[in-house]
Design an enzyme around this catalytic site. Structure first.
Site, PDB file in Angstrom:
ATOM      1  N   ARG A 185      -3.657  -7.117   1.837  1.00  0.00           N
ATOM      2  CA  ARG A 185      -3.300  -6.634   0.503  1.00  0.00           C
ATOM      3  C   ARG A 185      -3.738  -7.630  -0.572  1.00  0.00           C
ATOM      4  O   ARG A 185      -3.937  -7.246  -1.718  1.00  0.00           O
ATOM      5  CB  ARG A 185      -1.779  -6.433   0.396  1.00  0.00           C
ATOM      6  N   ARG A 189     -10.409 -15.153  -3.906  1.00  0.00           N
ATOM      7  CA  ARG A 189     -11.497 -15.119  -4.892  1.00  0.00           C
ATOM      8  C   ARG A 189     -12.106 -16.502  -5.099  1.00  0.00           C
ATOM      9  O   ARG A 189     -11.391 -17.498  -5.183  1.00  0.00           O
ATOM     10  CB  ARG A 189     -10.989 -14.591  -6.240  1.00  0.00           C
ATOM     11  N   GLU A 312      15.177 -13.062  -5.912  1.00  0.00           N
ATOM     12  CA  GLU A 312      15.031 -12.055  -4.854  1.00  0.00           C
ATOM     13  C   GLU A 312      15.024 -12.684  -3.463  1.00  0.00           C
ATOM     14  O   GLU A 312      14.258 -13.619  -3.208  1.00  0.00           O
ATOM     15  CB  GLU A 312      13.706 -11.323  -5.109  1.00  0.00           C
ATOM     16  N   TYR A 360       4.207   1.377   4.408  1.00  0.00           N
ATOM     17  CA  TYR A 360       4.243   0.476   3.234  1.00  0.00           C
ATOM     18  C   TYR A 360       3.238   1.052   2.230  1.00  0.00           C
ATOM     19  O   TYR A 360       2.040   0.859   2.379  1.00  0.00           O
ATOM     20  CB  TYR A 360       3.812  -0.896   3.748  1.00  0.00           C
ATOM     21  N   ASP A 362       1.778   1.781  -1.725  1.00  0.00           N
ATOM     22  CA  ASP A 362       1.776   1.498  -3.157  1.00  0.00           C
ATOM     23  C   ASP A 362       2.017   2.800  -3.923  1.00  0.00           C
ATOM     24  O   ASP A 362       1.819   3.896  -3.396  1.00  0.00           O
ATOM     25  CB  ASP A 362       0.431   0.886  -3.560  1.00  0.00           C
TER      26      ASP A 362
HETATM   27  N1  UDP Z   1       2.459 -13.110   0.666  1.00  0.00           N
HETATM   28  C1  UDP Z   1       2.597 -14.474   0.920  1.00  0.00           C
HETATM   29  N2  UDP Z   1       2.718 -15.324  -0.133  1.00  0.00           N
HETATM   30  C2  UDP Z   1       2.764 -14.880  -1.408  1.00  0.00           C
HETATM   31  C3  UDP Z   1       2.622 -13.523  -1.670  1.00  0.00           C
HETATM   32  C4  UDP Z   1       2.493 -12.657  -0.614  1.00  0.00           C
HETATM   33  O1  UDP Z   1       2.595 -14.902   2.072  1.00  0.00           O
HETATM   34  O2  UDP Z   1       2.911 -15.712  -2.313  1.00  0.00           O
HETATM   35  C5  UDP Z   1       2.325 -12.202   1.824  1.00  0.00           C
HETATM   36  C6  UDP Z   1       3.705 -11.681   2.258  1.00  0.00           C
HETATM   37  O3  UDP Z   1       3.704 -11.536   3.661  1.00  0.00           O
HETATM   38  C7  UDP Z   1       3.750 -10.340   1.566  1.00  0.00           C
HETATM   39  C8  UDP Z   1       2.311  -9.880   1.638  1.00  0.00           C
HETATM   40  O4  UDP Z   1       1.541 -11.077   1.477  1.00  0.00           O
HETATM   41  O5  UDP Z   1       4.644  -9.446   2.227  1.00  0.00           O
HETATM   42  C9  UDP Z   1       1.894  -8.851   0.627  1.00  0.00           C
HETATM   43  O6  UDP Z   1       2.175  -9.351  -0.671  1.00  0.00           O
HETATM   44  P1  UDP Z   1       2.440  -8.381  -1.913  1.00  0.00           P
HETATM   45  O7  UDP Z   1       2.520  -9.230  -3.137  1.00  0.00           O
HETATM   46  O8  UDP Z   1       1.447  -7.279  -1.881  1.00  0.00           O
HETATM   47  O9  UDP Z   1       3.892  -7.817  -1.560  1.00  0.00           O
HETATM   48  P2  UDP Z   1       4.910  -6.885  -2.416  1.00  0.00           P
HETATM   49  O10 UDP Z   1       4.771  -7.220  -3.878  1.00  0.00           O
HETATM   50  O11 UDP Z   1       4.560  -5.471  -2.051  1.00  0.00           O
HETATM   51  O12 UDP Z   1       6.234  -7.311  -1.876  1.00  0.00           O
END
Ligand code: UDP
Length: 395
Positions: A185, A189, A312, A360, A362
């Site tokens: 996800r 970059r 959170e 999961y 979006d």
């Molecule tokens: N993730 C991580 N570090 C971060 C952000 C995300 O390890 O700082 C991992 C984590 O496992 C997360 C996944 O990447 O569940 C997807 O992140 P996303 O931000 O898409 O999650 P959401 O906002 O849907 O909770």
């Protein structure tokens, strides 16, 4: 109670339909069905529409709260973009996220700024690409787990600084047991583009998601019943039911409860600006929360003095908790396959959305699938075909 009277039947012009759940899936399907000339009753267990993207103005500060955590609209699907714009004015909003790791603040997703800051370098894109290629574990040819994906593409040091701890807190298990898709996800970059999403359309609904969903449901032939969870015994009252509740709940959890992560939000008020951005992630295991969201930054066109933040944390979802993230590990997939087999044998029910298909999703994908599901229903009616239980196979 019993549902409304039976409609003229599948061959008739107008069907008598039920939609279980007034989240994005339910609202889009209800709207499409109403516009196609059917009568629709929407059953919603909560006292509000919009599911987990529910937004509400805080009475004290006037800030628009993302009550169940941050929801940022982003899509490359022009059809979905045009659709949501029918029901809401969207304001430009580029989501940028920071992450605190080892007492320092970095830019996320991992980009050239993150790499240079973390390694104390001043590399350009090509040098950084080679550097990360040397960090990465090239022996992993086709990564299957989250951990393999991380080690293959960013290497151990960045993985441990930004992904390992966060993921353990978020999912409650080792990243070596999670699928690679979760990490996919996030982009990596080799430039200074620090937008969290790469999609063409990124925006926020000016008056909130709940207002958008309420407008979708505002139609003469849609009958919305809040505080009324759908009950299976009402199935015979309708020509067809679109069910967006949890698939395991539909079957009374006969095959066991599907595992979800739930979230807890500790709300606090801060005078002024608490963190200077909408979302700050916390990578370290020693800090129990995964992120803090500061809601006024989701609406940069508004002005507010005070600030409301949500701290959170994530944990296993209990029976009375709100399900957020489907876990989908081996055990859950086996359970899911049993539910899917039962669902596939149903007549007159379509399972839709994040909870109905245990995926999961979006928001834009949810809306696309709901539009496709509505179109499939119309197609099946026109050609006198049975409506499949799933428009998208959930396994
Ligand atoms: N993730 C991580 N570090 C971060 C952000 C995300 O390890 O700082 C991992 C984590 O496992 C997360 C996944 O990447 O569940 C997807 O992140 P996303 O931000 O898409 O999650 P959401 O906002 O849907 O909770």
């Amino acid at each position: 109670m019993s549902g409304p009277q039976r409609g003229p039947g599948i061959a008739g012009l107008s069907a008598n339909l039920a939609v279980a759940g007034a989240g994005l899936s339910g609202a889009v399907i209800a709207r499409e069905m109403a516009e196609a000339g059917h009568r629709v009753t929407v059953f919603e267990g909560r006292d509000h529409v919009a599911g987990n993207c529910h937004t509400k103005r805080d009475a004290e500060t006037g800030i628009l709260l993302h009550v169940y955590g941050p929801h940022i609209f982003h899509t490359d699907d022009e059809g979905v973009w045009n659709y949501v714009n029918r029901f809401q004015t969207f304001r430009p909003y580029l989501h940028r996220v920071k992450i605190t790791s080892g007492g320092q603040v970095y830019s996320l997703p991992v980009n050239l700024h993150t790499i240079n800051q973390f390694f104390g370098t001043a590399m350009g894109p090509d040098a950084a690409r080679s550097f990360i290629a040397a960090e990465a574990d090239a022996h992993i040819e086709s990564p299957e787990t989250f951990e393999e994906q991380a080690l293959r593409f960013v290497g151990r040091r960045l993985y441990e600084a930004f992904f390992k701890g966060y993921t353990e807190k978020q999912w409650g298990c080792a990243p070596s047991s999670l699928p690679a898709a979760i990490l996919k996800r996030l982009p990596l970059r080799f430039n200074y583009d620090d937008r969290y999403f790469s999609h063409r359309f990124q925006a926020m609904p000016e008056t909130g998601y709940t207002d958008m969903v309420a407008r979708m449901l505002d139609h003469d032939v849609i009958n919305l019943r809040l505080n009324t969870p759908f009950r299976r015994e009402w199935l015979p009252d309708f020509d067809h039911v679109f069910y967006s509740g949890p698939i395991d709940a539909f079957y009374g959890f006969d095959e066991g409860r599907l595992g979800y992560r739930t979230l807890d939000f500790e709300r606090f008020i801060h005078p002024g600006d608490y963190q200077g951005c909408a979302v700050m992630n916390y990578a370290d295991r020693s800090i129990p929360h995964t992120r803090i969201t500061e809601h006024k930054h989701f609406a940069p066109w508004e002005e507010h003095g005070a600030s409301i933040c949500y701290r959170e944390t994530s944990r296993a979802c209990g029976e009375n908790d709100i399900p957020y993230y489907p876990i989908r590990l081996v055990q859950e997939k086996q359970q899911l396959s049993r539910y899917v087999a039962r669902a596939a044998a149903e007549k007159g029910v379509s399972f839709v959305g994040r909870l109905g298909t245990y995926r999961y999703l979006d928001m834009d994908v949810t809306i696309r699938e709901a539009l496709d599901c509505a179109a499939l229903f119309q197609h099946c009616r026109k050609h006198d075909l049975p409506v499949p239980a799933f428009a998208i196979a959930p396994l």
